[in-house]
Design a protein around this motif. Structure first.
Motif, mmCIF file in Angstrom:
data_model
loop_
_atom_site.group_PDB
_atom_site.id
_atom_site.type_symbol
_atom_site.label_atom_id
_atom_site.label_comp_id
_atom_site.label_asym_id
_atom_site.label_seq_id
_atom_site.Cartn_x
_atom_site.Cartn_y
_atom_site.Cartn_z
ATOM 1 N N LYS A 1 42.509 47.502 53.687
ATOM 2 C CA LYS A 1 43.699 46.654 53.757
ATOM 3 C C LYS A 1 43.420 45.266 53.179
ATOM 4 N N LYS A 2 42.244 44.717 53.500
ATOM 5 C CA LYS A 2 41.914 43.359 53.059
ATOM 6 C C LYS A 2 41.550 43.316 51.569
ATOM 7 N N PHE A 3 40.566 44.125 51.153
ATOM 8 C CA PHE A 3 40.011 44.005 49.806
ATOM 9 C C PHE A 3 40.810 44.749 48.735
ATOM 10 N N VAL A 4 41.481 45.843 49.127
ATOM 11 C CA VAL A 4 42.238 46.628 48.146
ATOM 12 C C VAL A 4 43.690 46.170 48.111
ATOM 13 N N GLU A 5 44.332 46.168 49.273
ATOM 14 C CA GLU A 5 45.770 45.921 49.312
ATOM 15 C C GLU A 5 46.144 44.434 49.282
ATOM 16 N N LYS A 6 45.381 43.605 49.991
ATOM 17 C CA LYS A 6 45.750 42.190 50.077
ATOM 18 C C LYS A 6 45.140 41.347 48.950
ATOM 19 N N LEU A 7 43.812 41.417 48.801
ATOM 20 C CA LEU A 7 43.133 40.560 47.832
ATOM 21 C C LEU A 7 43.006 41.182 46.437
ATOM 22 N N HIS A 8 43.113 42.502 46.363
ATOM 23 C CA HIS A 8 42.985 43.240 45.090
ATOM 24 C C HIS A 8 41.634 42.994 44.418
ATOM 25 N N TRP A 9 40.579 42.840 45.220
ATOM 26 C CA TRP A 9 39.237 42.658 44.669
ATOM 27 C C TRP A 9 38.616 43.988 44.264
ATOM 28 N N ILE A 10 39.070 45.070 44.908
ATOM 29 C CA ILE A 10 38.517 46.402 44.681
ATOM 30 C C ILE A 10 39.683 47.360 44.483
ATOM 31 N N SER A 11 39.509 48.316 43.578
ATOM 32 C CA SER A 11 40.564 49.313 43.389
ATOM 33 C C SER A 11 40.455 50.375 44.487
ATOM 34 N N GLU A 12 41.524 51.115 44.645
ATOM 35 C CA GLU A 12 41.555 52.196 45.646
ATOM 36 C C GLU A 12 40.469 53.220 45.352
ATOM 37 N N GLU A 13 40.279 53.544 44.071
ATOM 38 C CA GLU A 13 39.266 54.519 43.678
ATOM 39 C C GLU A 13 37.859 54.005 43.979
ATOM 40 N N GLU A 14 37.618 52.707 43.711
ATOM 41 C CA GLU A 14 36.313 52.135 44.026
ATOM 42 C C GLU A 14 36.040 52.193 45.523
ATOM 43 N N MET A 15 37.057 51.905 46.329
ATOM 44 C CA MET A 15 36.891 51.949 47.780
ATOM 45 C C MET A 15 36.541 53.359 48.234
#
Length: 166
Positions: free
Chosen positions: A8-22
């Motif tokens: 929720k924090k890094f993918v959805e809110k900050l967009h630092w990581i893609s869903e695939e990377e997560m």
């Protein structure tokens, strides 16, 4: 629970990581020895800020529970027979179960989005092996790791041959 919060924090809110990377980092963290929360924190920290990020995330994942458990252990005898504490722990178990279900559903959605028959088959096979045949998680991790390794090697070979033919 930590994976859901990090997503929720890094993918959805900050967009630092893609869903695939997560998804990939979660798979790596699950296959590494040690607690999943710490492993995913290390991998994510490294992905974002290399070694300093991994170190900071490791401390951030380890220190709070260590401090809380240390405090609880000092007062354990007073807590162990307390009905309110026992009820709170039961409620927490239900919450943790709900978060685990949420993570499983989201990870399954991500695997289905790939539309890769191999990964969908591996997911279904792992589910069937666990639920119906009681195959241990260690065995599944080794088998899935082997499948992933073979898939990567074959993909690399195919890619190299295509480059050579051009």
């Amino acid at each position: 629970m930590i994976i859901s919060m990090m997503k929720k924090k890094f993918v959805e809110k900050l967009h630092w990581i893609s869903e695939e990377e997560m998804l990939d980092m979660t798979a790596i963290a699950q296959s590494a020895p040690g607690p999943l929360g710490v492993n995913i924190a290390i991998v994510t920290g490294y992905r974002i800020r290399k070694i300093p990020g991994a170190l900071i995330c490791t401390l951030g994942a380890i220190l709070p529970p260590l401090i809380i458990i240390s405090i609880i252990s000092v007062f354990y005898n007073q807590f162990k027979d307390n009905a309110v504490i026992a009820l709170a722990l039961q409620v927490m178990q239900a919450g943790v179960a709900a978060v685990i279900v949420d993570v499983v559903i989201n990870l399954a959605k991500n695997v289905l989005k790939t539309k890769n028959i191999l990964w969908i088959g591996v997911m279904v096979g792992a589910f069937v092996a666990t639920v119906f045949f009681k195959v241990s998680a260690i065995v599944l991790i080794l088998i899935c790791g082997g499948i992933g390794l073979i898939y990567s090697l074959i993909s690399t070979l195919i890619s190299e041959r295509r480059k050579e033919s051009k």
